[in-house]
Structures are given as C-alpha cells and as structure tokens.
Design a protein around this motif. Structure first.
Motif, short mmCIF file in Angstrom:
data_model
loop_
_atom_site.label_atom_id
_atom_site.label_comp_id
_atom_site.label_asym_id
_atom_site.label_seq_id
_atom_site.Cartn_x
_atom_site.Cartn_y
_atom_site.Cartn_z
N UNK A 204 37.35 -1.05 -61.42
CA UNK A 204 37.71 -0.78 -62.81
C UNK A 204 36.72 -1.32 -63.84
N UNK A 205 35.54 -1.78 -63.42
CA UNK A 205 34.63 -2.37 -64.39
C UNK A 205 33.28 -1.67 -64.37
N UNK A 206 32.73 -1.48 -65.58
CA UNK A 206 31.40 -0.89 -65.69
C UNK A 206 30.33 -1.87 -65.21
N UNK A 207 30.63 -3.17 -65.36
CA UNK A 207 29.69 -4.18 -64.88
C UNK A 207 29.44 -4.06 -63.39
N UNK A 209 29.64 -1.28 -61.72
CA UNK A 209 28.83 -0.08 -61.54
C UNK A 209 27.35 -0.41 -61.72
N UNK A 210 27.03 -1.17 -62.77
CA UNK A 210 25.64 -1.59 -62.98
C UNK A 210 25.14 -2.42 -61.80
N UNK A 211 26.02 -3.30 -61.35
CA UNK A 211 25.69 -4.18 -60.23
C UNK A 211 25.39 -3.38 -58.96
N UNK A 212 26.22 -2.38 -58.66
CA UNK A 212 26.02 -1.58 -57.46
C UNK A 212 24.75 -0.73 -57.55
N UNK A 213 24.50 -0.16 -58.72
CA UNK A 213 23.29 0.64 -58.89
C UNK A 213 22.05 -0.25 -58.72
N UNK A 214 22.12 -1.49 -59.24
CA UNK A 214 21.00 -2.40 -59.10
C UNK A 214 20.67 -2.72 -57.66
N UNK A 215 21.72 -2.75 -56.81
CA UNK A 215 21.48 -3.04 -55.40
C UNK A 215 21.15 -1.82 -54.58
N UNK A 216 21.80 -0.68 -54.88
CA UNK A 216 21.65 0.52 -54.06
C UNK A 216 20.40 1.33 -54.42
N UNK A 225 17.94 0.73 -67.13
CA UNK A 225 18.00 -0.56 -67.82
C UNK A 225 18.87 -1.58 -67.12
N UNK A 226 19.27 -1.29 -65.87
CA UNK A 226 20.06 -2.25 -65.09
C UNK A 226 19.11 -3.18 -64.33
N UNK A 227 19.60 -4.32 -63.97
CA UNK A 227 18.75 -5.33 -63.33
C UNK A 227 19.04 -5.44 -61.84
#
Length: 342
Positions: A204-207, A209-216, A225-227
């Motif tokens: 349920x969090x956009x954070x 989503x950013x986190x998963x994209x940063x790893x995957x 712009x994700x880290x």
C-alpha cells in the motif's frame, strides 16, 4: 497456481522424504505422525509451535522485503546473534536493575544491534560493489565467534559451573507471558504486528514501489529519479533490524540468559519461510507456522521415531527446493527448442 505452489512443494517433499525414510529403515507412518501431526495433539505442543513461530515470522518478514528487491541478505543468523548480544548487555551489566522499562529496552537494543551488523554489508555493496550474499554470510561466522568470546570470557557467569553462558536475567528483563502455563510471550504479538506493517508497506505504499524499482531495475530507477543505493540500504537494515529484534526476544523470552545455543538456525530457516510464503506478508505468516511445526515435530520424531536431526533438516531444505521448482513453472513457460512454444 501461485497459491498452489507451496502446497505442491509440501506434497512433493513428503513424497520424496517418504522414500528416504523407507530407505533408512524407519517407519514412515510413525515419522510423519511425529513430524506433522503430533505438535498439534496437545496444548503444550501447540504452544511451543506458537513460540517458535514468533522469531521465524519476524526474521522472514524482514528478509522478504529485501528479497523482493533482489537484495539477498543471507546473514540473518549473525544479525540474530548480535541482537541477542546487544539485548543481553543490559541485564549482564545491570543485574540488580528493576522496572518495567528493562525488557522493552532490551528489544530496542537488540533491534539496533541487528541493524548495525547489517551496516557493513550494506556499505560494502553500495560503495565497493561487494556481493551481499558472501559478506552477510561471512558476518554471521564472525558473530558466532564474538558470541563464543563473550561467553568464554568477560560475560561468563562466575557461578555457572564453568558453562559458557551469561548470568540468569532478572525477572524484569523477561518478556511477559502471553498465555499462562506456557512459554509463549508478547513477542508473538510483535511478530504479527510486523507482518501487518510489512503488508501495509509492501502492498500500500509508493515508497515500497520506489524501493522495489531501485532493486529490480537500477537503470529504470535512475531514469525515474529513484535510488538504487537507498533500496540496498533499506533492504539490509530492515532485515538486520527484524533479525536483531528476534534475537533480543529469544534471550529475554524462553531462554532467560545468553547461551551459545542461541544460534539455532532461525536465520537460515527464515529464508525457507520467506520463499515458501511467496515473499508475501500473509503467505509468510502461514509458512512460518508450518516451519515452526516442523521444528517441534522434528524434535518429537527424533525421540519417538529415532529420526536423526539431519533427516529433519533434509525435509526442511527439500521444501525450499520443491517450492522453487514449482514456482518456476508458475512464472515461466517451457519452450520447445526449434519448435512451437509448449
């Protein structure tokens, strides 16, 4: 099919281990009764299942967040040990202290200790591109030696008949019991709270989503712009935090002192739990309960069915192997070489 994969893995593990038990000359009926059914036949057995569910659930929820981002923390066992050490520092150095603040402070100290132990592999992965699998695994070996040093040296109980263990903790350093007459304590509620928070964060969090994209997908994350570094740091710190909290709950709960036997393999078993639960917070609740039952059932089988401990571990490991095989067929399709897709 994704939901059916763990059930298929369990069925395949039972079938393959049935052949193993017959080859060993054991009665498979007696083994599987002790392994899978006996833990639920009495309240005392079931309460022990609940007791072991708590650390497995805590650690697996922390690891699953990183695994989904392809950051593989294999060192939860070492982080678990450091959590136990940090938590034990309070009753070891202040054995006469009293008050309801002690056991909550121990849990906080344990979580901090586990997270700090994950800082080294996180730093090495981000700054030196070191493989976090190798670094976290080696850090676990260092944690075991640190535990041995403390229990054979400065933290050894002078009245402990030369056993490598700390002093027994005072009453206020023990986590309150949840069900009278059992060893189940409040850490079980903390584990379910962790599962709820993991579900909210992961679903349920956009954070997240950013986190998963940063790893995957690091390149896509950079473009958006994700880290990627943030994903690595969060993965390892969350896993270390959860493992350290579980270690603190173990010494402040059923054990009541720091011992070398605190290293029971929870950190490694939680890897199986995380994958068997499909890396989903709700699935991990079910798989941690199953793995806890196998822990208790394994002890029963060693006594009543004369099953060696290695056979119990083979059963646990085969669950992961068959789950990975099953989920592969769910996520991918077979293609006939040189022909039409199968």
């Amino acid at each position: 099919m994704a939901v059916a994969a763990p059930l298929l893995a369990l069925f395949a593990a039972i079938l393959s281990n049935l052949i193993l038990f017959v080859a060993m000359g054991k009665d498979p009926g007696a083994v599987f009764y002790a392994l899978l059914l006996e833990p639920f036949m009495t309240w005392s057995g079931f309460s022990e299942v609940l007791l072991k569910t708590a650390p497995l659930l805590l650690i697996a929820q922390g690891l699953a967040i990183g695994f989904r981002a392809k950051v593989f923390n294999i060192g939860a066992e070492g982080q678990f040990i450091l959590g136990a050490i940090f938590a034990s520092a309070i009753p070891v150095y202040f054995p006469q202290a009293t008050g309801g603040w002690i056991w909550p402070a121990m849990l906080v100290m344990g979580a901090i200790g586990g997270a700090l132990w994950a800082v080294v592999p996180a730093f090495w992965r981000v700054r030196l591109n070191a493989n976090e699998i190798l670094v976290t695994l080696m850090m676990s070996l260092i944690a075991v030696q640190l535990l041995n040093y403390l229990l054979l040296g400065p933290w050894k109980d002078p009245m402990g008949f030369n056993f490598p263990q700390s002093v027994m903790f005072q009453y206020d350093a023990m986590i309150p019991i949840l069900f009278p007459g059992t060893r189940v304590n409040v850490s079980l509620l903390l584990a379910f709270l962790a599962a709820l928070l993991a579900w909210i964060y992961m679903q349920r969090s956009f954070g997240c989503y950013q986190f998963l994209v940063g790893g995957l997908a690091p390149k896509a994350a950079t473009y958006a712009g994700f880290s990627q570094s943030r994903a690595i740091w969060l993965s390892l710190l969350i896993g270390g935090f959860a493992a350290g909290l579980a270690g603190a709950a173990e010494v402040a709960g059923p054990i009541g002192q720091l011992q070398r036997s605190i290293s029971t393999g929870y950190g490694y078993a939680a890897i199986i739990v995380a994958y068997l639960g499909g890396l989903h917070p709700l699935g991990i609740v079910a798989s941690s309960f199953l793995m806890a039952a196998l822990y208790i059932g394994g002890d029963n089988a060693m006594v009543s069915a004369d099953l060696p401990v290695a056979a119990v571990r083979v059963f646990q490991g085969s669950l992961l192997v068959f789950y990975l095989a099953a989920i592969t067929f769910v996520r991918f399709r077979l293609v006939r070489t040189g022909g039409a897709p199968a």
